[in-house]
Design a protein around this motif. Structure first.
Motif, PDB file in Angstrom:
ATOM      1  N   TYR A   1     -19.038 -12.036 -27.432  1.00  0.00           N
ATOM      2  CA  TYR A   1     -19.772 -10.954 -26.763  1.00  0.00           C
ATOM      3  C   TYR A   1     -18.827  -9.805 -26.436  1.00  0.00           C
ATOM      4  O   TYR A   1     -17.657 -10.025 -26.113  1.00  0.00           O
ATOM      5  CB  TYR A   1     -20.432 -11.465 -25.480  1.00  0.00           C
ATOM      6  CG  TYR A   1     -21.607 -12.352 -25.773  1.00  0.00           C
ATOM      7  CD1 TYR A   1     -22.852 -11.804 -26.060  1.00  0.00           C
ATOM      8  CD2 TYR A   1     -21.474 -13.737 -25.786  1.00  0.00           C
ATOM      9  CE1 TYR A   1     -23.940 -12.607 -26.346  1.00  0.00           C
ATOM     10  CE2 TYR A   1     -22.555 -14.548 -26.077  1.00  0.00           C
ATOM     11  CZ  TYR A   1     -23.781 -13.975 -26.359  1.00  0.00           C
ATOM     12  OH  TYR A   1     -24.854 -14.780 -26.650  1.00  0.00           O
ATOM     13  N   TRP A   2     -19.366  -8.576 -26.498  1.00  0.00           N
ATOM     14  CA  TRP A   2     -18.583  -7.368 -26.261  1.00  0.00           C
ATOM     15  C   TRP A   2     -19.260  -6.521 -25.184  1.00  0.00           C
ATOM     16  O   TRP A   2     -20.480  -6.422 -25.131  1.00  0.00           O
ATOM     17  CB  TRP A   2     -18.478  -6.542 -27.543  1.00  0.00           C
ATOM     18  CG  TRP A   2     -17.835  -7.297 -28.656  1.00  0.00           C
ATOM     19  CD1 TRP A   2     -18.468  -8.066 -29.598  1.00  0.00           C
ATOM     20  CD2 TRP A   2     -16.449  -7.393 -28.937  1.00  0.00           C
ATOM     21  NE1 TRP A   2     -17.551  -8.627 -30.445  1.00  0.00           N
ATOM     22  CE2 TRP A   2     -16.296  -8.229 -30.070  1.00  0.00           C
ATOM     23  CE3 TRP A   2     -15.303  -6.857 -28.359  1.00  0.00           C
ATOM     24  CZ2 TRP A   2     -15.064  -8.530 -30.629  1.00  0.00           C
ATOM     25  CZ3 TRP A   2     -14.074  -7.153 -28.918  1.00  0.00           C
ATOM     26  CH2 TRP A   2     -13.957  -7.977 -30.028  1.00  0.00           C
ATOM     27  N   ASP A   3     -18.436  -5.901 -24.350  1.00  0.00           N
ATOM     28  CA  ASP A   3     -18.913  -4.951 -23.349  1.00  0.00           C
ATOM     29  C   ASP A   3     -19.003  -3.565 -23.992  1.00  0.00           C
ATOM     30  O   ASP A   3     -18.243  -3.245 -24.912  1.00  0.00           O
ATOM     31  CB  ASP A   3     -17.938  -4.842 -22.173  1.00  0.00           C
ATOM     32  CG  ASP A   3     -17.792  -6.127 -21.386  1.00  0.00           C
ATOM     33  OD1 ASP A   3     -18.616  -7.049 -21.558  1.00  0.00           O
ATOM     34  OD2 ASP A   3     -16.840  -6.203 -20.585  1.00  0.00           O
TER      35      ASP A   3
ATOM     36  N   THR B   1     -20.849   0.212 -17.263  1.00  0.00           N
ATOM     37  CA  THR B   1     -20.525  -0.675 -18.373  1.00  0.00           C
ATOM     38  C   THR B   1     -21.589  -1.748 -18.483  1.00  0.00           C
ATOM     39  O   THR B   1     -21.935  -2.393 -17.489  1.00  0.00           O
ATOM     40  CB  THR B   1     -19.139  -1.337 -18.159  1.00  0.00           C
ATOM     41  OG1 THR B   1     -18.152  -0.304 -18.079  1.00  0.00           O
ATOM     42  CG2 THR B   1     -18.804  -2.292 -19.289  1.00  0.00           C
ATOM     43  N   TYR B   2     -22.112  -1.890 -19.692  1.00  0.00           N
ATOM     44  CA  TYR B   2     -23.002  -3.007 -19.993  1.00  0.00           C
ATOM     45  C   TYR B   2     -22.103  -4.180 -20.360  1.00  0.00           C
ATOM     46  O   TYR B   2     -21.334  -4.104 -21.313  1.00  0.00           O
ATOM     47  CB  TYR B   2     -23.918  -2.700 -21.173  1.00  0.00           C
ATOM     48  CG  TYR B   2     -24.956  -1.628 -20.951  1.00  0.00           C
ATOM     49  CD1 TYR B   2     -25.453  -1.323 -19.686  1.00  0.00           C
ATOM     50  CD2 TYR B   2     -25.470  -0.939 -22.027  1.00  0.00           C
ATOM     51  CE1 TYR B   2     -26.420  -0.359 -19.504  1.00  0.00           C
ATOM     52  CE2 TYR B   2     -26.442   0.037 -21.860  1.00  0.00           C
ATOM     53  CZ  TYR B   2     -26.909   0.317 -20.590  1.00  0.00           C
ATOM     54  OH  TYR B   2     -27.878   1.272 -20.424  1.00  0.00           O
ATOM     55  N   ARG B   3     -22.191  -5.262 -19.619  1.00  0.00           N
ATOM     56  CA  ARG B   3     -21.351  -6.438 -19.837  1.00  0.00           C
ATOM     57  C   ARG B   3     -21.956  -7.343 -20.906  1.00  0.00           C
ATOM     58  O   ARG B   3     -23.148  -7.647 -20.870  1.00  0.00           O
ATOM     59  CB  ARG B   3     -21.175  -7.230 -18.542  1.00  0.00           C
ATOM     60  CG  ARG B   3     -20.561  -6.431 -17.419  1.00  0.00           C
ATOM     61  CD  ARG B   3     -19.083  -6.295 -17.620  1.00  0.00           C
ATOM     62  NE  ARG B   3     -18.523  -5.449 -16.566  1.00  0.00           N
ATOM     63  CZ  ARG B   3     -17.387  -4.825 -16.672  1.00  0.00           C
ATOM     64  NH1 ARG B   3     -16.672  -4.937 -17.765  1.00  0.00           N
ATOM     65  NH2 ARG B   3     -16.951  -4.083 -15.696  1.00  0.00           N
ATOM     66  N   GLU B   4     -21.128  -7.739 -21.852  1.00  0.00           N
ATOM     67  CA  GLU B   4     -21.511  -8.695 -22.899  1.00  0.00           C
ATOM     68  C   GLU B   4     -22.869  -8.329 -23.505  1.00  0.00           C
ATOM     69  O   GLU B   4     -23.722  -9.184 -23.722  1.00  0.00           O
ATOM     70  CB  GLU B   4     -21.500 -10.113 -22.348  1.00  0.00           C
ATOM     71  CG  GLU B   4     -20.124 -10.546 -21.917  1.00  0.00           C
ATOM     72  CD  GLU B   4     -20.045 -11.986 -21.455  1.00  0.00           C
ATOM     73  OE1 GLU B   4     -21.093 -12.647 -21.262  1.00  0.00           O
ATOM     74  OE2 GLU B   4     -18.913 -12.474 -21.303  1.00  0.00           O
ATOM     75  N   VAL B   5     -23.045  -7.073 -23.853  1.00  0.00           N
ATOM     76  CA  VAL B   5     -24.332  -6.580 -24.344  1.00  0.00           C
ATOM     77  C   VAL B   5     -24.532  -6.811 -25.840  1.00  0.00           C
ATOM     78  O   VAL B   5     -25.660  -6.852 -26.312  1.00  0.00           O
ATOM     79  CB  VAL B   5     -24.504  -5.086 -23.979  1.00  0.00           C
ATOM     80  CG1 VAL B   5     -23.531  -4.224 -24.753  1.00  0.00           C
ATOM     81  CG2 VAL B   5     -25.924  -4.624 -24.168  1.00  0.00           C
TER      82      VAL B   5
ATOM     83  N   ALA C   1     -18.877   0.414 -22.576  1.00  0.00           N
ATOM     84  CA  ALA C   1     -18.736   1.372 -21.488  1.00  0.00           C
ATOM     85  C   ALA C   1     -19.501   2.628 -21.871  1.00  0.00           C
ATOM     86  O   ALA C   1     -19.428   3.093 -23.015  1.00  0.00           O
ATOM     87  CB  ALA C   1     -17.267   1.696 -21.257  1.00  0.00           C
TER      88      ALA C   1
ATOM     89  N   HIS D   1     -16.790   8.105 -16.973  1.00  0.00           N
ATOM     90  CA  HIS D   1     -17.374   6.769 -17.058  1.00  0.00           C
ATOM     91  C   HIS D   1     -18.527   6.665 -16.071  1.00  0.00           C
ATOM     92  O   HIS D   1     -18.381   7.010 -14.897  1.00  0.00           O
ATOM     93  CB  HIS D   1     -16.296   5.727 -16.748  1.00  0.00           C
ATOM     94  CG  HIS D   1     -16.785   4.325 -16.854  1.00  0.00           C
ATOM     95  ND1 HIS D   1     -17.012   3.541 -15.747  1.00  0.00           N
ATOM     96  CD2 HIS D   1     -17.097   3.566 -17.925  1.00  0.00           C
ATOM     97  CE1 HIS D   1     -17.438   2.350 -16.138  1.00  0.00           C
ATOM     98  NE2 HIS D   1     -17.497   2.351 -17.454  1.00  0.00           N
TER      99      HIS D   1
END
Length: 176
Positions: free
Chosen positions: A166-168, A155-159, A170, A152
């Motif tokens: 909204y979805w993250d 992570t792009y948050r709420e992209v 990773a 890992h």
């Protein structure tokens, strides 16, 4: 009895797979946040995608097929690809990888077979890194990528917005 068992084989994707691959992908478009595409595709709309993954080079399409008894009727269980990571020349030694399985093909080792074949096919290519974006939550995909040595990196948050939320995503990387 063993002749009645099904066998999974992995091979490069070919033009005759286009309709089945489009149907499989459209399931994820319609039913899940796994892909951020929001409108289903026709096979003709997906043809450029298929043609961008030749049988050689760094951008590949590997397909897992299940052969019925005596080798009759092949059903596509899933596919894995390596694609352009970014279009700029300095990114040429990086690829983005992805994997999609038929809804009933999980937990059978198909994803592992696909990635084994894909990474074996890429072994002699001039590649340095593979990247994978995983829409969260998706524990099965996280486990698969970690099993293949991905780590890992952020992570792009709420992209992405799909299904009214909204979805993250990773991001994982693997040295090739």
């Amino acid at each position: 009895m063993s002749s009645a068992r099904t066998e999974v084989q992995v091979r490069p994707g070919v033009e005759s797979d286009l309709e089945a691959l489009t149907d499989l992908y459209n399931h994820y478009v319609r039913e899940t946040p796994i892909t951020f595409d929001t409108a289903v595709f026709t096979p003709e709309e997906r043809r450029p995608w298929l043609l961008s993954h030749p049988e050689d080079g760094p951008h590949r399409l590997m397909v897992a097929v299940e052969s019925g008894p005596a080798g009759n009727s092949q059903r596509i269980l899933g596919y894995a690809t390596s694609s352009i990571f970014r279009a700029k020349p300095a990114y040429e030694t990086s690829v983005e990888v992805t994997i999609y399985l038929a809804p009933d093909a999980g937990r059978r080792g198909v994803g592992s077979l696909l990635y084994e074949a894909l990474f074996e096919a890429l072994a002699d290519e001039d590649l340095h890194r593979a990247y994978a974006g995983i829409a969260l939550p998706n524990e099965a995909s996280v486990r698969l990528h970690e099993r293949f040595g991905f780590r890992h990196v952020g992570t792009y948050r709420e992209v992405g917005r799909k299904f009214g939320r909204y979805w993250d995503v990773a991001w994982y990387e693997k040295e090739l």
